[in-house]
Structure formats: structure tokens, C-alpha cells
Design a protein around this motif. Sequence first.
Motif, mmCIF file in Angstrom:
data_model
loop_
_atom_site.group_PDB
_atom_site.id
_atom_site.type_symbol
_atom_site.label_atom_id
_atom_site.label_comp_id
_atom_site.label_asym_id
_atom_site.label_seq_id
_atom_site.Cartn_x
_atom_site.Cartn_y
_atom_site.Cartn_z
ATOM 1 N N ALA A 157 -10.827 2.538 9.331
ATOM 2 C CA ALA A 157 -11.664 3.721 9.097
ATOM 3 C C ALA A 157 -11.549 4.207 7.652
ATOM 4 C CB ALA A 157 -11.253 4.832 10.065
ATOM 5 N N LEU A 158 -10.476 3.842 6.959
ATOM 6 C CA LEU A 158 -10.263 4.331 5.584
ATOM 7 C C LEU A 158 -11.093 3.553 4.572
ATOM 8 C CD1 LEU A 158 -6.423 4.919 5.092
ATOM 9 C CD2 LEU A 158 -8.234 6.617 5.271
ATOM 10 N N THR A 159 -11.092 2.237 4.722
ATOM 11 C CA THR A 159 -11.879 1.379 3.820
ATOM 12 C C THR A 159 -12.686 0.427 4.722
ATOM 13 O OG1 THR A 159 -9.931 -0.085 3.613
ATOM 14 C CG2 THR A 159 -10.281 1.494 1.859
ATOM 15 N N GLY B 291 -6.786 -2.449 12.160
ATOM 16 C CA GLY B 291 -7.192 -1.283 11.392
ATOM 17 C C GLY B 291 -7.002 -1.534 9.912
ATOM 18 N N HIS B 292 -6.534 -0.482 9.214
ATOM 19 C CA HIS B 292 -6.345 -0.545 7.756
ATOM 20 C C HIS B 292 -5.158 -1.447 7.379
ATOM 21 C CE1 HIS B 292 -6.705 1.174 3.723
ATOM 22 N NE2 HIS B 292 -5.467 1.605 3.743
ATOM 23 N N MET B 293 -4.255 -1.658 8.336
ATOM 24 C CA MET B 293 -3.055 -2.470 8.065
ATOM 25 C C MET B 293 -3.234 -3.884 8.609
ATOM 26 S SD MET B 293 -1.070 -0.515 6.362
ATOM 27 C CE MET B 293 0.339 -1.586 6.361
ATOM 28 N N THR C 283 -0.124 11.945 10.791
ATOM 29 C CA THR C 283 -1.509 11.862 10.306
ATOM 30 C C THR C 283 -1.729 10.527 9.610
ATOM 31 O OG1 THR C 283 -1.150 14.153 9.715
ATOM 32 C CG2 THR C 283 -3.225 13.199 8.993
ATOM 33 N N MET C 284 -0.751 10.143 8.793
ATOM 34 C CA MET C 284 -0.870 8.897 8.026
ATOM 35 C C MET C 284 -0.919 7.697 8.978
ATOM 36 S SD MET C 284 -1.002 8.289 4.764
ATOM 37 C CE MET C 284 -1.613 6.722 4.214
ATOM 38 N N LEU C 285 -0.030 7.689 9.987
ATOM 39 C CA LEU C 285 -0.008 6.560 10.931
ATOM 40 C C LEU C 285 -1.364 6.430 11.630
ATOM 41 C CD1 LEU C 285 3.553 7.062 12.474
ATOM 42 C CD2 LEU C 285 2.834 5.152 11.016
ATOM 43 N N GLY D 270 0.823 -1.204 0.000
ATOM 44 C CA GLY D 270 0.000 0.000 0.000
ATOM 45 C C GLY D 270 0.858 1.255 0.000
ATOM 46 N N PHE D 271 0.180 2.381 0.154
ATOM 47 C CA PHE D 271 0.778 3.722 0.100
ATOM 48 C C PHE D 271 0.969 4.240 1.509
ATOM 49 C CE2 PHE D 271 -0.197 8.261 0.404
ATOM 50 C CZ PHE D 271 0.659 8.823 -0.510
ATOM 51 N N PRO D 272 2.033 4.868 1.851
ATOM 52 C CA PRO D 272 3.289 5.104 1.125
ATOM 53 C C PRO D 272 4.374 4.182 1.693
ATOM 54 C CG PRO D 272 3.015 6.726 2.895
ATOM 55 C CD PRO D 272 2.010 5.628 3.135
ATOM 56 N N GLY E 119 -1.477 9.799 -9.017
ATOM 57 C CA GLY E 119 -2.029 8.634 -9.723
ATOM 58 C C GLY E 119 -3.327 8.158 -9.070
ATOM 59 N N MET E 120 -3.358 8.144 -7.720
ATOM 60 C CA MET E 120 -4.589 7.709 -7.035
ATOM 61 C C MET E 120 -5.706 8.721 -7.267
ATOM 62 S SD MET E 120 -3.540 5.836 -3.471
ATOM 63 C CE MET E 120 -2.358 7.028 -2.828
ATOM 64 N N ALA E 121 -5.335 10.010 -7.349
ATOM 65 C CA ALA E 121 -6.346 11.057 -7.568
ATOM 66 C C ALA E 121 -7.064 10.861 -8.899
ATOM 67 C CB ALA E 121 -5.696 12.441 -7.513
ATOM 68 N N GLY F 272 -3.166 -7.679 -2.809
ATOM 69 C CA GLY F 272 -2.868 -6.247 -2.710
ATOM 70 C C GLY F 272 -3.554 -5.607 -1.528
ATOM 71 N N LEU F 273 -2.848 -4.706 -0.861
ATOM 72 C CA LEU F 273 -3.444 -3.942 0.231
ATOM 73 C C LEU F 273 -3.696 -2.507 -0.205
ATOM 74 C CD1 LEU F 273 -3.229 -3.865 3.890
ATOM 75 C CD2 LEU F 273 -2.256 -1.820 2.862
ATOM 76 N N SER F 274 -4.906 -2.050 -0.022
ATOM 77 C CA SER F 274 -5.309 -0.662 -0.254
ATOM 78 C C SER F 274 -4.883 -0.163 -1.639
ATOM 79 C CB SER F 274 -4.780 0.231 0.873
ATOM 80 O OG SER F 274 -5.472 1.445 0.831
ATOM 81 N N MET F 275 -3.822 0.661 -1.761
ATOM 82 C CA MET F 275 -3.402 1.064 -3.112
ATOM 83 C C MET F 275 -3.034 -0.176 -3.933
ATOM 84 S SD MET F 275 -0.523 3.803 -4.398
ATOM 85 C CE MET F 275 0.945 2.800 -4.235
ATOM 86 N N GLY F 276 -2.497 -1.197 -3.252
ATOM 87 C CA GLY F 276 -2.203 -2.465 -3.941
ATOM 88 C C GLY F 276 -3.478 -3.077 -4.520
ATOM 89 N N GLY F 277 -4.617 -2.806 -3.859
ATOM 90 C CA GLY F 277 -5.912 -3.264 -4.368
ATOM 91 C C GLY F 277 -6.361 -2.429 -5.570
ATOM 92 N N TYR F 278 -6.123 -1.098 -5.505
ATOM 93 C CA TYR F 278 -6.480 -0.263 -6.673
ATOM 94 C C TYR F 278 -5.699 -0.759 -7.902
ATOM 95 C CZ TYR F 278 -7.366 3.133 -2.802
ATOM 96 O OH TYR F 278 -7.747 3.745 -1.631
ATOM 97 N N ILE F 279 -4.466 -1.174 -7.648
ATOM 98 C CA ILE F 279 -3.625 -1.686 -8.750
ATOM 99 C C ILE F 279 -4.147 -3.057 -9.207
ATOM 100 C CG2 ILE F 279 -1.266 -2.430 -9.338
ATOM 101 C CD1 ILE F 279 -0.303 -0.362 -7.177
#
Length: 265
Positions: free
Chosen positions: A215-217, A241-243, A149-151, A26-28, A188-190, A91-98
Motif C-alpha cells: 500500500a505504501l509504494t 506487502g511492502h516487505m 502503525t509502522m508494522l 529500508g526504514f527503520p 532526510g527522507m522529508a 535496495g528496498l524502499s528507503m534503500g531505493g531512495y538511496i
Amino acid sequence: MQYTVDQTSFFVEDRGAGQPLLFVHGFPLNHSMWKAQLDFFESGYRVIAPDLRGFGSSKGAASVVTMQDYADDLAELLDEMKIHEPVTFCGLSMGGYIAWQFAERHPQRLSRLILSDTKATADPEAARLQRLELADRVEREGSDFFVDTMLKKIFAPATFSSQPELIDTFRKLIIETAPQAIAGASRGMAERPDFTERVGGITVPTLLLCGSDDALTPPDQMEQLADMMYRASFQLIPGAGHMAPVESPQAVNEAIARFLADSDM
Ligand code: MLT
């Protein structure tokens, strides 16, 4: 191990033998987020975990890298590694978008899908603009300003007290990620397309995993996604959580192992 694709050097962790499992971070982040899965599955499978373009020890960051670009990189990387049999794409998160793009653009390379903490929707306009602002700011100032914020977004609140060393490891990992990679992926995600209407076209066996405190997905959205898919099952990972694969590796590994056994070909 380094491989060169399109004159760009990619780092890939590659262990074990047998059916290939491709782990996409995932990102980043980088490939190291999959350590617990690589350790667990290397005895029965060939486990492959690349650093995506610009991340970790891979080169080739660009000002915009689309989800299609990452998916095509992975297909070319598999060619370079002489892996021609279809892979299980995890894939996780961005890995899933890919993963959505990989499934559509390289269907002959895909045998199964494992999607952790991700979604098929595109960003609403406000989130899209935030990503573009983030990209510009990271290029100007580096990534320190957004690490905390990301963590907080990616780990469950309980993980901060129960596994503080994990949070420290990921803080370091994000700080060490090249700002150019973060900017390119954000842009790219945008611009990623909404894939919701197309998930029904994926016919390979699919496992969707989600941390109960993501909380993100959020889990209810992933469960709905499973209902829209042809051969998908959903597994909740309690307390994560998300991870989820990092926060609750044992529950995630057991869910993946069950899915692989049930969909063995
Ligand atoms: C990720 O974990 O890959 C990110 O949270 C994805 C995103 O920002 O949408």
C-alpha cells in the motif's frame, strides 16, 4: 564485521565470493531484513549487507541524514572494503531512495539495479510534515508509539495471520532501532528530491519488484516507473506487502536469480 569510514564504525554482513551484490535496507530496519537473500545468494556471489549510518550496529546517527549522505557512506564503505568493481545495488524502499542517489553520484560503481517496493517521487507536503513531526517525537519519547502503525504499513494484512513470528521479529527489530537513527532518516527522507525526471538517465539493467499488496509504494506506480526507465523490467510478487523480500523470499529470490542470469556480464 565492523569497518571505519570517516571515523564512524559501520557494521557489514559480508559473505561468499564473486560478483558483489550490495543489499541496502529500508526504514527503520537493518541489514537482517535481507537474511533470506544473503543465505540464498552467498553460494554464487559476494553478498554485502551493511547497517546504514546509525541503524543496527552502525554508529554515526545525526539529526538529519540525507539520501545523498547514505549513498556516499556506501561508496566510501566499498572503498574501505577494497571493492572496486561495480556492484549490483539492491535496495528496498528507503534503500531505493538511496539507490537513485548512488546511481547518479557514483555511476562508475554500479553494474545493475534491483529496486524493491520503492518510488522515485518526493513526499507531498503533508507527508513531509508528518515525517518532521515523527522525527521530533521519536527523539522526545523513543519509538514505541509508532511500532504498530509502522508494522501495519509495511506488512500485508495476510502476513499477520500467516507469519506471526515474522511480525514479532520485526516488532523487536524496530523497537531496538536507535531513535536518533529514525529521526535522522525521517528528516532526510522529508527533504529528498523528486527523482522521477531523472530515472531515464540510468542505463544499467534494472529489475523492479513489488508486493501485490504493497500500500505504501503500490505495484501500478512501480510498473509505470519501469516503463520510464531505459532497461528495466517489472516483477509482481503475489501476496506480499511492502516487505516483499521478507514476506515472499522464494518468489523474490527466484526473480532476482533470473534477472542476474539474464543480465550476466
Ligand atoms: C521504508 O520501507 O524504507 C519506508 O517505508 C520508506 C518510507 O517511509 O517512505
